[in-house]
Design a protein around this motif. Structure first.
Motif, PDB file in Angstrom:
ATOM      1  N   GLN A  31     -45.481 137.153 -36.929  1.00 14.27           N
ATOM      2  CA  GLN A  31     -45.095 135.816 -37.372  1.00 14.27           C
ATOM      3  C   GLN A  31     -44.835 135.721 -38.872  1.00 14.27           C
ATOM      4  OE1 GLN A  31     -48.080 133.162 -36.156  1.00 14.27           O
ATOM      5  NE2 GLN A  31     -47.107 131.337 -36.935  1.00 14.27           N
ATOM      6  N   SER A  32     -45.730 136.305 -39.665  1.00 12.91           N
ATOM      7  CA  SER A  32     -45.602 136.141 -41.109  1.00 12.91           C
ATOM      8  C   SER A  32     -44.344 136.822 -41.634  1.00 12.91           C
ATOM      9  CB  SER A  32     -46.831 136.697 -41.811  1.00 12.91           C
ATOM     10  OG  SER A  32     -46.943 138.064 -41.537  1.00 12.91           O
ATOM     11  N   LYS A  51     -42.010 129.623 -28.138  1.00 13.56           N
ATOM     12  CA  LYS A  51     -41.974 128.176 -27.927  1.00 13.56           C
ATOM     13  C   LYS A  51     -43.258 127.665 -27.284  1.00 13.56           C
ATOM     14  CE  LYS A  51     -38.809 124.583 -26.575  1.00 13.56           C
ATOM     15  NZ  LYS A  51     -37.635 124.231 -25.800  1.00 13.56           N
ATOM     16  N   TYR A  52     -43.690 128.358 -26.252  1.00 21.61           N
ATOM     17  CA  TYR A  52     -44.891 127.903 -25.543  1.00 21.61           C
ATOM     18  C   TYR A  52     -46.017 128.893 -25.782  1.00 21.61           C
ATOM     19  CZ  TYR A  52     -41.334 125.228 -23.110  1.00 21.61           C
ATOM     20  OH  TYR A  52     -40.282 124.416 -22.820  1.00 21.61           O
ATOM     21  N   ARG A  53     -47.016 128.453 -26.527  1.00 21.23           N
ATOM     22  CA  ARG A  53     -48.031 129.395 -26.950  1.00 21.23           C
ATOM     23  C   ARG A  53     -49.044 129.766 -25.886  1.00 21.23           C
ATOM     24  NH1 ARG A  53     -48.269 130.551 -32.178  1.00 21.23           N
ATOM     25  NH2 ARG A  53     -46.196 130.417 -33.019  1.00 21.23           N
ATOM     26  N   ASP A  54     -48.987 129.121 -24.732  1.00 21.67           N
ATOM     27  CA  ASP A  54     -49.988 129.453 -23.724  1.00 21.67           C
ATOM     28  C   ASP A  54     -49.514 130.553 -22.776  1.00 21.67           C
ATOM     29  OD1 ASP A  54     -48.092 127.775 -22.766  1.00 21.67           O
ATOM     30  OD2 ASP A  54     -49.432 126.579 -21.527  1.00 21.67           O
ATOM     31  N   VAL A  55     -48.257 130.935 -22.916  1.00 21.34           N
ATOM     32  CA  VAL A  55     -47.715 131.929 -21.992  1.00 21.34           C
ATOM     33  C   VAL A  55     -48.480 133.250 -22.081  1.00 21.34           C
ATOM     34  CG1 VAL A  55     -45.686 133.342 -21.496  1.00 21.34           C
ATOM     35  CG2 VAL A  55     -45.437 130.919 -21.915  1.00 21.34           C
ATOM     36  N   TYR A  76     -33.770 130.202 -34.097  1.00 21.04           N
ATOM     37  CA  TYR A  76     -34.706 129.113 -34.361  1.00 21.04           C
ATOM     38  C   TYR A  76     -36.158 129.570 -34.348  1.00 21.04           C
ATOM     39  CZ  TYR A  76     -30.584 126.401 -34.180  1.00 21.04           C
ATOM     40  OH  TYR A  76     -29.343 125.920 -34.482  1.00 21.04           O
ATOM     41  N   ALA A  89     -37.902 131.118 -36.553  1.00 19.73           N
ATOM     42  CA  ALA A  89     -38.625 130.839 -37.793  1.00 19.73           C
ATOM     43  C   ALA A  89     -39.018 129.363 -37.903  1.00 19.73           C
ATOM     44  CB  ALA A  89     -37.785 131.239 -38.994  1.00 19.73           C
ATOM     45  N   ASP A  90     -38.259 128.481 -37.243  1.00 22.28           N
ATOM     46  CA  ASP A  90     -38.576 127.051 -37.327  1.00 22.28           C
ATOM     47  C   ASP A  90     -39.758 126.671 -36.458  1.00 22.28           C
ATOM     48  OD1 ASP A  90     -36.541 126.653 -39.046  1.00 22.28           O
ATOM     49  OD2 ASP A  90     -35.124 125.913 -37.553  1.00 22.28           O
ATOM     50  N   ILE A  91     -39.895 127.347 -35.320  1.00 20.71           N
ATOM     51  CA  ILE A  91     -40.899 126.864 -34.380  1.00 20.71           C
ATOM     52  C   ILE A  91     -42.086 127.798 -34.220  1.00 20.71           C
ATOM     53  CG2 ILE A  91     -39.324 125.430 -33.037  1.00 20.71           C
ATOM     54  CD1 ILE A  91     -38.986 127.634 -31.064  1.00 20.71           C
ATOM     55  N   ILE A  92     -41.972 128.984 -34.772  1.00 22.37           N
ATOM     56  CA  ILE A  92     -43.047 129.964 -34.539  1.00 22.37           C
ATOM     57  C   ILE A  92     -44.335 129.505 -35.221  1.00 22.37           C
ATOM     58  CG2 ILE A  92     -42.706 131.467 -36.540  1.00 22.37           C
ATOM     59  CD1 ILE A  92     -42.925 133.833 -34.501  1.00 22.37           C
ATOM     60  N   LEU A 110     -46.263 123.679 -28.746  1.00 22.99           N
ATOM     61  CA  LEU A 110     -45.968 123.251 -27.400  1.00 22.99           C
ATOM     62  C   LEU A 110     -46.677 124.199 -26.452  1.00 22.99           C
ATOM     63  CD1 LEU A 110     -42.131 122.682 -27.221  1.00 22.99           C
ATOM     64  CD2 LEU A 110     -43.889 121.098 -26.503  1.00 22.99           C
ATOM     65  N   THR A 111     -47.182 123.670 -25.363  1.00 22.60           N
ATOM     66  CA  THR A 111     -47.676 124.597 -24.359  1.00 22.60           C
ATOM     67  C   THR A 111     -46.917 124.363 -23.066  1.00 22.60           C
ATOM     68  OG1 THR A 111     -49.404 123.106 -23.614  1.00 22.60           O
ATOM     69  CG2 THR A 111     -49.993 124.656 -25.348  1.00 22.60           C
ATOM     70  N   LEU A 112     -46.684 125.447 -22.379  1.00 21.69           N
ATOM     71  CA  LEU A 112     -45.958 125.378 -21.120  1.00 21.69           C
ATOM     72  C   LEU A 112     -46.741 124.526 -20.126  1.00 21.69           C
ATOM     73  CD1 LEU A 112     -43.415 126.430 -19.837  1.00 21.69           C
ATOM     74  CD2 LEU A 112     -44.674 128.383 -18.997  1.00 21.69           C
ATOM     75  N   ILE A 148     -33.059 133.073 -42.727  1.00 25.18           N
ATOM     76  CA  ILE A 148     -34.264 133.017 -41.903  1.00 25.18           C
ATOM     77  C   ILE A 148     -34.145 131.875 -40.912  1.00 25.18           C
ATOM     78  CG2 ILE A 148     -36.739 132.523 -41.994  1.00 25.18           C
ATOM     79  CD1 ILE A 148     -36.611 134.037 -44.733  1.00 25.18           C
TER      80      ILE A 148
END
Lengths: 271, 416
Positions: free
Chosen positions: A105-106, A180-184, A266, A268-271, B23-25, B92
């Motif tokens: 991420q960084s 996008k979805y961090r629980d995956v 995208y 970098a925008d949402i990570i 967001l979470t799925l 970026i």
């Protein structure tokens, strides 16, 4: 060299050229991952030997000796190890590629490079693991006195390539979704575990009898089956099944590539 | 041909992005199953562009050109869009509107030590970091000696960087970046770290990159002295737009006096109140309204207030806070609690704040008219900024290490 930065970008040949320009970075990332992993574990490189070896031993004891799992007349340890070798390459590639963007991420938010480099580099590392683990297979083959036929050895790289396509394709999709979805990523190990039991790793596809064609939907089935035929003999390689697996994996790779490319800008925008 | 051409660049964020909420799925799926119709309705609305999602334009219609060899400073308050602009220029993040043409290889340094891995040694990290910054292995090999020499960590080259002090870490990281030699160098506030000695060295190196090697540099900084020394031209961003561009001295001075209109605050008079503040002004040392004040100069706060009936035993207090809401100073105590009696009419109080009272950064204060027991009027959050000009202390330490206060203390040392 002129760069044009626009809101939307289409997938073009330039993407592949750019990927080629950054090939050194790909190797550097792979080199870093290898180096760090072997520095962080006390037993170093032997970890890549221990892990598949003990899995094989445990499976042989429980599934082979105790549960008397059929193995098409092949000694169970070597039967299961061929399956495990390919499966672990695929599964570890898939799960590490899926989390590759988040673990870096960084870097993703601070520097530009084709993002495809990250999942690809993690899979490169798995190739190294594969070859280290293959040493055990050589030992097992000597022990059980199996000589692979020459054609069989030639086909192994092809099988590995198809598994690579499958892992990269799936990995690219999962990596994008993961951003996008961090629980995956919490669901992923479970999902991969289930997938292993749906793939003939610890059992032969013949166990399903006349329903064994259902297993063939899974492209990994064709690969593992072909690997066993090539290395251990027995049934001849089912080229049709392998062909279907290959095409399925290529489609998966293409879908993964397109999806990744569409979402990549995208990150970098949402990570 | 200009080396960089930026045309009508805009960048839109959805507010949810800015909140940093993931967001979470699971949430998305639960919403779909709980309320499939609502979900469909929202999807259609978004597709038709009817949805009123909260949007935020970090940049709006930004256009400028940079010529080959130009060293351009980008200045502005926090949140003005500087970092977003640099991120777009470094590819970026993509812009939402507009187009940028860049004729050359870009090296961007938005952070020192991107990709450094604590487990790897200094030597290994030089290669890794160099590759991440876009250098070829052969280039790194060629410059390896120079990088090591510049960083002054030669002795610890084969030690994992997790054992490095933060100073060593930054030195090594900057050295790698300083040797990447792109056509265009983009630098974001990276000099805010490291000790003063090294900062000077970095500025020197950047000066060399810019002037001797004739490279194009885009430089973002809060250090106005550095911007003035290094750059020929500057851009001033405010709320995502360029509000001033031109020679650096002009833009910096415009920025420092930009606070002008915010430097005077007028308040509506309320007929029912007996005592109230109707104007607060911040004046620089020459008495001109300014909300951005050099750290090394006196400034004054003028409070004007009105009494519609006579009041006795009143205090006027100023209460200072840092930008992060830390209470710094309640200043009634300097009057030793002395109160005043007031007749009907208007008064003004001039409070002189000596140079080197507050350190560089954002501050605000409240002005309160009160008795010992109760407040009569309270005006909140008058903002001002202390800027980094003529600051002797910044030569020795990074600003974040300097704290909120700037008093220069006398050190008397003698041999005993």
């Amino acid at each position: 060299m002129t760069t044009i930065i626009r809101p939307k970008k289409i997938i073009s040949f330039a993407d592949f050229r750019e990927f080629w320009q950054y090939r050194e970075l790909l190797l550097f990332f792979a080199w870093r991952d290898l180096k760090v992993r072997y520095k962080q574990t006390a037993i170093g490189v032997s970890w890549a030997l221990f892990q598949p070896f003990f899995t094989m031993v445990v499976f042989s004891v429980f599934f082979g000796s105790l549960a008397k799992m059929p193995s098409d007349g092949i000694p169970y340890p070597i039967f299961v190890f061929v399956g495990l070798l390919i499966w672990q390459f695929f599964a570890n590639s898939l799960s590490d590629a899926a989390s590759s963007l988040i673990t870096n991420q960084s870097i993703v938010t601070k520097v530009y490079f084709p993002r495809l480099i990250l999942p690809a580099a993690t899979i490169l590392v798995k190739f190294v693991d594969f070859f280290i683990a293959a040493i055990i297979l050589v030992g097992l083959m000597v022990y059980y006195q199996y000589t692979p036929n020459f054609l069989g050895l030639l086909i192994l790289p092809l099988l590995l390539l198809i598994s690579f396509f499958a892992a990269l394709g799936g990995g690219l999709i999962l990596a994008s979704v993961n951003v996008k979805y961090r629980d995956v990523r919490y669901a992923l190990p479970f999902f991969i575990q289930i997938l292993m039991f749906l793939t003939p790793v610890i059992y032969p596809p013949s166990i399903a009898g006349r329903y064994s064609w259902i297993l063939a939907i899974n492209p990994m089935t064709g690969i593992i089956k072909a690997a066993r035929s090539a290395l251990l003999g027995g049934a001849p390689i089912n080229w049709q099944l392998l062909g279907i697996s290959g095409v399925a994996c290529l489609i998966l790779l293409w879908v993964g590539f397109v999806y990744f490319k569409k979402t990549e800008r995208y990150f970098a925008d949402i990570i | 041909m200009s080396i960089i051409e930026v045309q009508h660049i805009g960048k839109k964020y959805n507010i949810s992005h800015r909140l940093g909420r993931y967001l979470t799925l699971r949430d998305v799926l639960t919403n779909v199953f709980k309320n499939p119709f609502l979900f469909l309705k929202q999807k259609t609305k978004t597709a038709l562009g009817l949805s009123k999602r909260e949007e935020f334009w970090a940049l709006r219609d930004v256009s400028f050109k940079v010529e080959n060899g130009e060293v351009i400073g980008i200045i502005g308050r926090n949140g003005a869009g500087k970092s977003t602009l640099l991120k777009i220029l470094s590819q970026i993040t993509p812009p939402t509107t507009g187009e940028i043409r860049i004729n050359g290889r870009v090296g961007s340094l938005l952070e020192v030590g991107t990709g450094f891995h604590p487990e790897l040694t200094g030597r290994e990290n030089i290669f890794l970091n160099g590759a991440i910054l876009g250098m070829k292995r052969s280039d790194i090999l060629k410059k390896f000696a120079a990088i090591v020499e510049f960083s002054e960590v030669e002795k610890f080259l084969d030690t994992p960087v997790k054992y490095y002090s933060s100073g060593m870490y930054v030195r090594l990281a900057f050295s790698v970046a300083a040797h990447m030699e792109p056509d265009i160098l983009i630098i974001d506030e990276v000099l805010a770290v490291g000790d003063a000695e090294f900062q000077k060295k970095c500025l020197g190196k950047m000066d060399e990159v810019a002037k001797k090697e004739g490279r194009t540099v885009l430089f973002v900084s809060h250090n106005m002295t550095a911007v003035q020394n290094l750059c020929q031209t500057a851009l001033l961003l405010e709320s995502g737009s360029i509000i001033k561009a031109g020679p650096v001295a002009e833009v910096v001075s415009f920025y420092l006096h930009r606070g002008g209109q915010n430097a005077i605050r007028d308040y509506q008079l309320d007929k029912n109140k007996g005592a109230q503040i109707y104007r607060i002004s911040i004046l620089d040392k020459s008495g001109q309204p300014a909300a951005a004040l050099p750290v090394g100069e006196d400034f004054q706060i003028k409070v004007e207030y009105e009494f519609s009936k006579a009041e006795k035993n009143l205090l006027l207090s100023l209460i200072f806070y840092s930008g992060d809401e830390l209470l710094l100073y309640t200043s009634e105590s300097d009057k030793k609690g002395a109160t005043n009696d007031y007749e009907v009419g208007r008064y003004e109080t001039l409070v002189k704040i000596p140079a080197f009272t507050f350190n560089i950064g954002y501050f605000h204060f409240d002005a309160v008219l009160h008795t010992a027991k109760a407040g009569l009027d309270h005006k909140e959050k008058v903002n001002f900024e202390i800027t980094n000009i003529q600051n002797p202390r910044s030569q020795f330490r990074a600003n974040y290490e300097l704290g909120k206060m700037a008093s220069l203390l006398d050190y008397h040392t003698k041999k005993i």
